[in-house]
Design an enzyme around this catalytic site. Structure first.
Site, mmCIF file in Angstrom:
data_model
loop_
_atom_site.group_PDB
_atom_site.id
_atom_site.type_symbol
_atom_site.label_atom_id
_atom_site.label_comp_id
_atom_site.label_asym_id
_atom_site.label_seq_id
_atom_site.Cartn_x
_atom_site.Cartn_y
_atom_site.Cartn_z
ATOM 1 N N LYS A 205 0.799 -1.291 -0.045
ATOM 2 C CA LYS A 205 0.094 -0.014 0.296
ATOM 3 C C LYS A 205 1.026 1.299 -0.470
ATOM 4 C CE LYS A 205 -3.217 1.972 2.623
ATOM 5 N NZ LYS A 205 -4.638 1.709 3.673
HETATM 6 C C1 5RP Z 1 -2.247 3.875 7.446
HETATM 7 C C2 5RP Z 1 -2.775 3.189 7.247
HETATM 8 C C3 5RP Z 1 -4.549 3.962 6.497
HETATM 9 O O1 5RP Z 1 -5.469 3.038 6.600
HETATM 10 C C4 5RP Z 1 -4.647 4.672 5.476
HETATM 11 O O2 5RP Z 1 -3.807 6.322 5.937
HETATM 12 C C5 5RP Z 1 -5.854 4.932 4.740
HETATM 13 O O3 5RP Z 1 -6.881 6.074 4.748
HETATM 14 P P1 5RP Z 1 -6.579 7.199 4.098
HETATM 15 O O4 5RP Z 1 -7.311 7.223 2.648
HETATM 16 O O5 5RP Z 1 -7.972 7.532 4.688
HETATM 17 O O6 5RP Z 1 -5.043 7.207 4.257
HETATM 18 O O7 5RP Z 1 -3.038 2.213 6.638
HETATM 19 O O8 5RP Z 1 -1.104 4.111 7.178
#
Ligand code: 5RP
Length: 294
Positions: A205
């Site tokens: 991610k």
């Molecule tokens: C923090 C995360 C959160 O889940 C992530 O930030 C996703 O949320 P957003 O789209 O609100 O940023 O993994 O590291």
């Protein structure tokens, strides 16, 4: 390391050549065993190859975040519109209906809360694999702090999680954190995403950036993008569209869905971009249609 100066710069990403895939549709997973592939196929839609993950784990560092004051009311209605829920085991147990037919990604690590200026100290385990599996995890997530004081500790947590999870055929999602003083450049994301994949992440991610096509090409596993702070709906759809166009395999989005004035409309609009190739404008019309029908 002495070797970090005077190296040739990476430059040949073969953007016109698709990633090698032998018999299985998820990038980098052709040689995994059955359980891992089966779970990956619950996360990534086999038709589009992509995923919409809904992240609502923000409370683990932020407490009751705007839009998530009552997770039991906000998240269950969105379940039909997403592929995966990403949260902490405490919230899955207390707020998510166990009968919901949706994949689950359980956060395995904790970090310092927003009460501390620097949250990137590397944290620790919030959950072991047994507990994640009791929460019916299809995937486990570890936050990492590349280039920050918590780098080494968080990579250790990633590696240990990937070791344990691989034993049971559970994919590991490596999360690239961006602290307030951390770079958000192509150079940084190239390095961070690759480091996570090399250390065992089956999914990474990260964030969309200029040059994202090179970031996606050089990461040997699928990248899903975070949404970050709330944007106007059309801008968030534009970001998702560009990310998919440039090689992302989905989104893991939170605030841009649950802080929207119509979360169900936004979840459906994002799904159209991610799975059906809608343009941002077409998807925005879906969002408006759902919003106006309420
Ligand atoms: C923090 C995360 C959160 O889940 C992530 O930030 C996703 O949320 P957003 O789209 O609100 O940023 O993994 O590291």
């Amino acid at each position: 390391m002495a070797d970090n100066i005077g190296n040739k710069a990476a430059h040949d990403y073969h953007l016109d050549v698709p990633a090698a895939q032998e018999g299985f549709f998820v990038k980098g997973a052709s040689h995994c065993d059955f359980g891992m592939k089966s779970r990956l196929a619950r996360i990534f839609n086999p038709r589009s190859g992509n995923t919409v993950m809904l992240a609502f784990d923000h409370g683990y560092i932020m407490g009751p975040t705007a839009g998530l004051e009552r997770i039991d009311l906000v998240i269950p209605p969105l379940i039909p519109h997403v592929d995966v829920l990403m949260g902490t085991r405490g919230i899955f147990r207390s707020c998510i209906p166990p009968a919901a037919r949706v994949a689950k990604c359980v956060r395995m690590t904790y970090d310092s809360t927003v009460l501390f200026d620097d949250m990137s100290n590397g944290g620790g385990f919030a959950c072991d694999l047994e507990n994640a599996l009791r929460t019916d995890a299809d995937c486990v997530a570890v936050q990492t702090f590349i280039g920050a004081p918590g780098e080494s500790r968080s990579l250790e947590l990633l590696c240990r999680t990937a070791d344990a999870a691989t034993r049971y055929g559970v994919p590991t999602l490596g999360v690239v954190a961006v602290g307030k003083d951390m770079e958000r450049t192509e150079r940084f994301f190239l390095l961070a995403t690759r480091v996570l994949a090399e250390n065992g992440a089956n999914i990474v991610k990260s964030y969309y950036c200029d040059g994202f096509e090179r970031v996606a090409a050089s990461c040997p596993v699928p990248i899903v993008i975070a949404g970050g702070k709330k944007l106007p709906e059309l801008d968030a759809l534009e970001m998702a569209y560009k990310a998919i166009r440039d090689g992302a395999h989905g989104v893991d989005m939170g605030r841009n869905i649950f802080q929207s004035d119509c979360p169900a409309g936004m979840a459906q609009a994002i799904g159209k971009v991610v799975h059906e190739g809608y343009t941002p404008k077409q998807a925005f019309e879906v969002y408006e249609e759902v919003k106006n029908s309420k």
